[in-house]
Design a protein around this motif. Structure first.
Motif, PDB file in Angstrom:
ATOM      1  N   ASP A 182       0.751  -1.207  -0.088  1.00 21.97           N
ATOM      2  CA  ASP A 182      -0.049   0.001  -0.134  1.00 21.97           C
ATOM      3  C   ASP A 182       0.764   1.367   0.046  1.00 21.97           C
ATOM      4  O   ASP A 182       1.929   1.296   0.898  1.00 21.97           O
ATOM      5  N   ASP A 183       0.652   2.211  -1.091  1.00 19.81           N
ATOM      6  CA  ASP A 183       1.329   3.274  -0.922  1.00 19.81           C
ATOM      7  C   ASP A 183       0.221   4.295  -0.022  1.00 19.81           C
ATOM      8  O   ASP A 183      -0.615   4.701  -0.497  1.00 19.81           O
ATOM      9  N   VAL A 184       0.858   4.592   1.148  1.00 24.02           N
ATOM     10  CA  VAL A 184      -0.109   5.494   2.034  1.00 24.02           C
ATOM     11  C   VAL A 184      -0.058   6.742   1.990  1.00 24.02           C
ATOM     12  O   VAL A 184      -0.987   7.489   2.483  1.00 24.02           O
ATOM     13  N   LEU A 185       1.147   7.510   1.600  1.00 22.74           N
ATOM     14  CA  LEU A 185       1.455   8.887   1.496  1.00 22.74           C
ATOM     15  C   LEU A 185       2.115   9.484   0.395  1.00 22.74           C
ATOM     16  O   LEU A 185       3.142   8.602   0.227  1.00 22.74           O
ATOM     17  N   GLU A 192      -4.439   8.190  16.967  1.00 27.35           N
ATOM     18  CA  GLU A 192      -5.224   9.218  16.441  1.00 27.35           C
ATOM     19  C   GLU A 192      -4.802   9.674  15.099  1.00 27.35           C
ATOM     20  O   GLU A 192      -5.766  10.809  14.382  1.00 27.35           O
ATOM     21  N   GLY A 193      -3.816   9.247  14.623  1.00 30.40           N
ATOM     22  CA  GLY A 193      -3.392   9.586  13.149  1.00 30.40           C
ATOM     23  C   GLY A 193      -3.857   8.632  12.078  1.00 30.40           C
ATOM     24  O   GLY A 193      -4.112   8.900  10.939  1.00 30.40           O
ATOM     25  N   LEU A 194      -4.963   7.800  12.346  1.00 30.07           N
ATOM     26  CA  LEU A 194      -5.221   6.681  11.635  1.00 30.07           C
ATOM     27  C   LEU A 194      -6.902   7.023  11.382  1.00 30.07           C
ATOM     28  O   LEU A 194      -7.364   7.054  12.507  1.00 30.07           O
ATOM     29  N   GLU A 195      -7.434   7.452  10.068  1.00 25.36           N
ATOM     30  CA  GLU A 195      -8.869   7.729  10.119  1.00 25.36           C
ATOM     31  C   GLU A 195      -9.325   6.659   9.316  1.00 25.36           C
ATOM     32  O   GLU A 195      -9.116   6.275   8.054  1.00 25.36           O
ATOM     33  N   PRO A 196     -10.424   5.769   9.604  1.00 26.35           N
ATOM     34  CA  PRO A 196     -10.885   4.785   8.879  1.00 26.35           C
ATOM     35  C   PRO A 196     -11.705   5.627   7.566  1.00 26.35           C
ATOM     36  O   PRO A 196     -12.244   6.633   8.075  1.00 26.35           O
ATOM     37  N   SER A 197     -11.650   4.948   6.483  1.00 28.93           N
ATOM     38  CA  SER A 197     -12.223   5.670   5.333  1.00 28.93           C
ATOM     39  C   SER A 197     -12.480   4.717   4.345  1.00 28.93           C
ATOM     40  O   SER A 197     -11.614   3.851   4.156  1.00 28.93           O
ATOM     41  N   ASN A 238      -6.993   6.278   5.968  1.00 29.02           N
ATOM     42  CA  ASN A 238      -5.900   7.251   5.711  1.00 29.02           C
ATOM     43  C   ASN A 238      -5.246   7.637   6.905  1.00 29.02           C
ATOM     44  O   ASN A 238      -5.688   7.516   7.863  1.00 29.02           O
ATOM     45  N   VAL A 239      -3.944   8.322   6.553  1.00 27.17           N
ATOM     46  CA  VAL A 239      -3.152   8.759   7.632  1.00 27.17           C
ATOM     47  C   VAL A 239      -3.268  10.175   7.702  1.00 27.17           C
ATOM     48  O   VAL A 239      -3.334  11.092   6.701  1.00 27.17           O
ATOM     49  N   HIS A 254       0.414  15.080   9.850  1.00 21.18           N
ATOM     50  CA  HIS A 254       1.115  15.496  11.146  1.00 21.18           C
ATOM     51  C   HIS A 254       0.931  14.574  12.170  1.00 21.18           C
ATOM     52  O   HIS A 254       1.881  14.585  13.232  1.00 21.18           O
ATOM     53  N   LYS A 255       0.454  13.360  12.030  1.00 20.90           N
ATOM     54  CA  LYS A 255       0.790  12.128  13.271  1.00 20.90           C
ATOM     55  C   LYS A 255       1.321  11.174  12.605  1.00 20.90           C
ATOM     56  O   LYS A 255       1.435  10.407  13.035  1.00 20.90           O
ATOM     57  N   PHE A 256       2.110  11.366  11.505  1.00 20.38           N
ATOM     58  CA  PHE A 256       2.996  10.430  10.671  1.00 20.38           C
ATOM     59  C   PHE A 256       4.229  10.818  10.562  1.00 20.38           C
ATOM     60  O   PHE A 256       4.764  11.821  10.227  1.00 20.38           O
ATOM     61  N   PHE A 257       5.321   9.949  11.096  1.00 22.89           N
ATOM     62  CA  PHE A 257       6.560  10.141  11.252  1.00 22.89           C
ATOM     63  C   PHE A 257       7.174   9.010  10.605  1.00 22.89           C
ATOM     64  O   PHE A 257       6.822   7.826  10.456  1.00 22.89           O
ATOM     65  N   LEU A 258       8.293   9.357   9.815  1.00 26.92           N
ATOM     66  CA  LEU A 258       9.485   8.439   9.155  1.00 26.92           C
ATOM     67  C   LEU A 258      10.759   8.485   9.996  1.00 26.92           C
ATOM     68  O   LEU A 258      11.386   9.620  10.389  1.00 26.92           O
ATOM     69  N   PHE A 259      11.126   7.266  10.154  1.00 30.14           N
ATOM     70  CA  PHE A 259      12.790   7.137  10.897  1.00 30.14           C
ATOM     71  C   PHE A 259      13.461   6.370   9.883  1.00 30.14           C
ATOM     72  O   PHE A 259      13.096   5.330   9.610  1.00 30.14           O
ATOM     73  N   ASN A 260      14.721   6.766   9.933  1.00 35.69           N
ATOM     74  CA  ASN A 260      15.527   6.078   9.110  1.00 35.69           C
ATOM     75  C   ASN A 260      15.902   4.597   9.667  1.00 35.69           C
ATOM     76  O   ASN A 260      16.097   4.506  10.932  1.00 35.69           O
ATOM     77  N   LYS A 261      15.894   3.560   8.927  1.00 43.61           N
ATOM     78  CA  LYS A 261      16.022   2.235   9.566  1.00 43.61           C
ATOM     79  C   LYS A 261      17.301   1.811  10.243  1.00 43.61           C
ATOM     80  O   LYS A 261      17.131   0.938  11.197  1.00 43.61           O
ATOM     81  N   GLU A 262      18.355   2.631   9.776  1.00 41.16           N
ATOM     82  CA  GLU A 262      19.640   2.193  10.285  1.00 41.16           C
ATOM     83  C   GLU A 262      19.754   3.195  11.745  1.00 41.16           C
ATOM     84  O   GLU A 262      20.184   2.532  12.798  1.00 41.16           O
TER      85      GLU A 262
END
Lengths: 311, 367
Positions: B267-270, B287-292, B345-346, B349-357
């Motif tokens: 799934d491409d989410v954003l 609270e950043g996940l909205e059912p839709s 849907n996300v 502003h409640k959605f964060f990315l972190f480098n895997k390393e």
């Protein structure tokens, strides 16, 4: 509860202990009471077929006896002097031991050594330490032989005749007090050190934050928190003090006095003397009197403890 | 009184002599605590937060670094001269003294020009007791008090000599849940009333967030992030901080960024911009996940937990690192539980990315 039809089993399992207790504890206590109230009771006479009247003659005789009052006095002096001194010293040593880290185990062992050493042997060493002012090799110069008098001379004092012929009662008692205090220290230190180590360190951190001075920490925090252990060593100290006997033999021998000096005999010594002279009735009466004295002192201690000990 | 920590470091020598491994309890901590603030040191056990507190108190000496109270360098100053009040985790009330004697004890230690008369001591004791609302209990012994009352006595004892800095070690950990809520309000109130710079230690993020002006999140002796509770929550610097703050905890999923799209599984989410292609951990607040119906993230529904005000959708996704994916939604929203899958849907502003390393935050722009 055990079901009633199985109760005989419970009694069976308890019987070895009960039988031993009956023979060696309950019967002697009962017998002591019985003999104390049989006028002029003596074992030999009893075997010879004599019968004894029931009465309080033994007690009257014991209290009338001049030696008895002397023994009572000696015992009381030793108790009253040694228990506070040894308790305070033990407290200070325990606090000091608890606060040093290096060599703590070694020092603990050293302080505990007197506890595992025979009291007669210690007595002989003390007798040597406090030995003589006397004439050596038939010469005319008075020489001190004991290490204590050597030390007194070294610091420019006059040697004291501690325990030899012609020594005073005060000097004798002083030696006894030093000996008993020293002998009583290890057990008290052990108990108090155990108590100290179980006190939560945070109380001391809190006291430190509050800027409490060392002496105040000792009197306001350590002593109250240690009070159950202090009460224990004081009560057992008094009980032990009233039973003082072998220490005197250790230093002064079985005469229990300096040659020609006043007797240092104690209550327990009085009981033994009476037994040796086949006066079991009087011995039992004296033992009962000693028991009552210890009981009263312990009750007074308990009353004091209820007020001042924080569990 | 502001408190400044400068490169504060504490190294404990190794217990095990053979391995010789030292423990760095606090590593190079630099921070200025503004005057009159309530600061929460927060982290899991063993993160060095209590060590930091005890170094500020002076009960422990730093291995290196400096501590300033205002302009005074107090690094070498002994505890009693620092003018701190310290509340211990177990309160450390003297069990043989009454409440009154406990509170008065620090005053009786004052000497020289600070020495107080009996009346002054009594007055200050009563004031401190009134401040923490235990003036009815002055003649009791600590053992006759409840945990919450003991806590108040400990705070009164710490406050009575008017410290420059108040330190609290896990102040609420020995209280039950209801009392904890009440006491934390109380600590907040007392701190506001006295205006004393206050530092407290806790492992409970909710506790720290709810009353602190500033929180300091620590991990293994290293400060992770410092800031106002809300801004740390909204803008975590790394995965650890994101995971540590928030109840229920943040959803963490594995994913990747490819050609300006964030993928979770297939799934491409954003759609994002300004991010290089890479493998990432994805953090999504519940609270950043909205059912839709047109949602882009597919999950399997496990169940719905109703909590009255809101409800929580418990779902699963094979990319999730948590056992479940949890979404908090308004309880008015109806979810069709007859279907197996749910689409979310996300909220960016409640959605964060972190480098895997490095597990550091990867910032992006929403496209």
């Amino acid at each position: 509860m055990v079901e009633s039809r199985h109760q005989w089993k419970a009694w069976l399992y308890l019987s070895p202990a009960i039988i031993l207790l009956l023979i060696f504890t309950v019967w002697p206590i009962f017998n002591t009471l019985r003999m104390a109230f049989l006028d002029g009771y003596g074992n030999m006479a009893a075997i010879g077929g004599r019968t004894f009247e029931f009465g309080i003659d033994n007690f009257v005789k014991v209290i009338d006896y001049k030696d008895f009052l002397l023994c009572l006095k000696n015992t009381a002096i030793l108790c009253v002097a040694t228990v506070p001194i040894s308790t305070i010293l033990a407290l200070l040593i325990a606090v000091a031991l608890n606060s040093i880290k290096p060599l703590q185990k070694t020092l603990q062992t050293i302080f505990f050594l007197p506890y595992v050493t025979n009291s007669i042997a210690i007595g002989m060493v003390f007798a040597a330490m406090f030995n003589i002012v006397g004439l050596r090799d038939g010469g005319t110069n008075a020489q001190t032989w004991g290490i204590i008098n050597n030390a007194i001379e070294f610091f420019g004092g006059e040697p004291i005749n501690w325990i030899n012929a012609g020594s005073t009662y005060t000097a004798n008692i002083f030696v006894m007090i030093v000996y008993i205090v020293w002998n009583a220290l290890p057990f008290k230190i052990l108990i108090l050190l155990g108590g100290l180590q179980s006190i939560n360190k945070q109380y001391y951190d809190a006291a430190k934050v509050d800027g409490t001075r060392k002496f105040r920490v000792l009197t306001r925090i350590t002593v109250p928190l240690l009070s159950p252990m202090l009460a224990y060593v004081i009560i057992t100290g008094f009980i032990g003090g009233f039973k003082e006997y072998s220490s005197i033999i250790g230093i002064f021998g079985d005469k229990m006095s300096a040659p020609g000096g006043e007797s240092l005999n104690t209550m327990v010594g009085f009981v033994y003397d009476a037994l040796a002279r086949d006066r079991q009735g009087r011995a039992c009466a004296a033992a009962l009197i000693l028991f009552v004295i210890i009981l009263i002192v312990t009750l007074i201690n308990n009353k004091f403890i209820k007020k001042h000990v924080h569990y | 009184m502001k408190v400044v920590l400068e490169n504060l470091t504490k190294i404990f020598p190794s217990r095990d002599k053979k391995s010789g491994q030292e423990v760095i309890a606090v590593n190079d901590f630099t921070f200025e605590i503004p005057d009159g603030q309530l600061v929460g040191l927060l982290g899991p056990s063993g993160c060095g937060k209590s060590t930091t507190l005890y170094m500020i108190s002076g009960l422990q000496k730093p291995s290196s670094g400096k501590i300033y109270f205002g302009e005074d360098d107090v690094t070498e100053l002994s505890t009693e001269n620092r003018g701190i009040g310290l509340v211990f985790q177990n309160y450390a009330l003297y069990p043989h003294m009454t409440v009154k004697q406990n509170i008065m004890f620090p005053l009786q230690n004052l000497k020289g020009k600070d020495k107080l008369t009996k009346d002054e001591m009594l007055e200050r004791t009563e004031n401190a007791a009134r401040l923490v609302q235990i003036d009815e209990l002055l003649e009791r012994k600590p053992s006759e008090l409840s945990g919450g009352q003991q806590q108040r006595v400990a705070i009164a004892r710490a406050l009575v000599k008017m410290p420059r800095v108040l330190l609290l070690d896990e102040p609420l950990s020995n209280l039950d849940a209801r009392l904890r809520l009440q006491t934390r309000e109380e600590i907040r109130r007392i701190q506001k009333e006295t205006g004393i710079t206050t530092i407290f230690v806790t492992h409970d993020q909710e506790e720290a967030m709810s009353i602190s002006d500033i929180i300091v999140v620590m991990k293994l002796g290293v400060v992770q992030q410092i800031g106002e509770p809300q801004s740390v929550y909204d803008d975590p610097k790394n995965l650890f901080v994101a995971k540590f703050l928030g109840t229920p905890p943040i959803n963490v999923l594995e994913g990747k960024v490819e050609n300006g799209k964030v993928y979770i599984g297939d799934d491409d989410v954003l759609d994002v911009a300004g991010v290089e292609d890479q493998d990432v951990y994805i953090g999504i607040r519940p609270e950043g996940l909205e059912p839709s119906d047109d949602g882009r993230l597919n999950c399997t529904i496990n169940n719905i937990e109703v909590m009255g005000r809101d409800a929580s959708v418990v779902a699963s996704n094979s990319a999730s690192l948590n056992p479940v994916v949890r979404a908090i939604i308004n309880s008015d929203v109806r979810i069709d539980t007859t279907k197996q899958t749910i689409k979310f849907n996300v909220k960016p502003h409640k959605f964060f990315l972190f480098n895997k390393e490095t597990e550091e935050r990867v910032y992006f722009e929403v496209n």
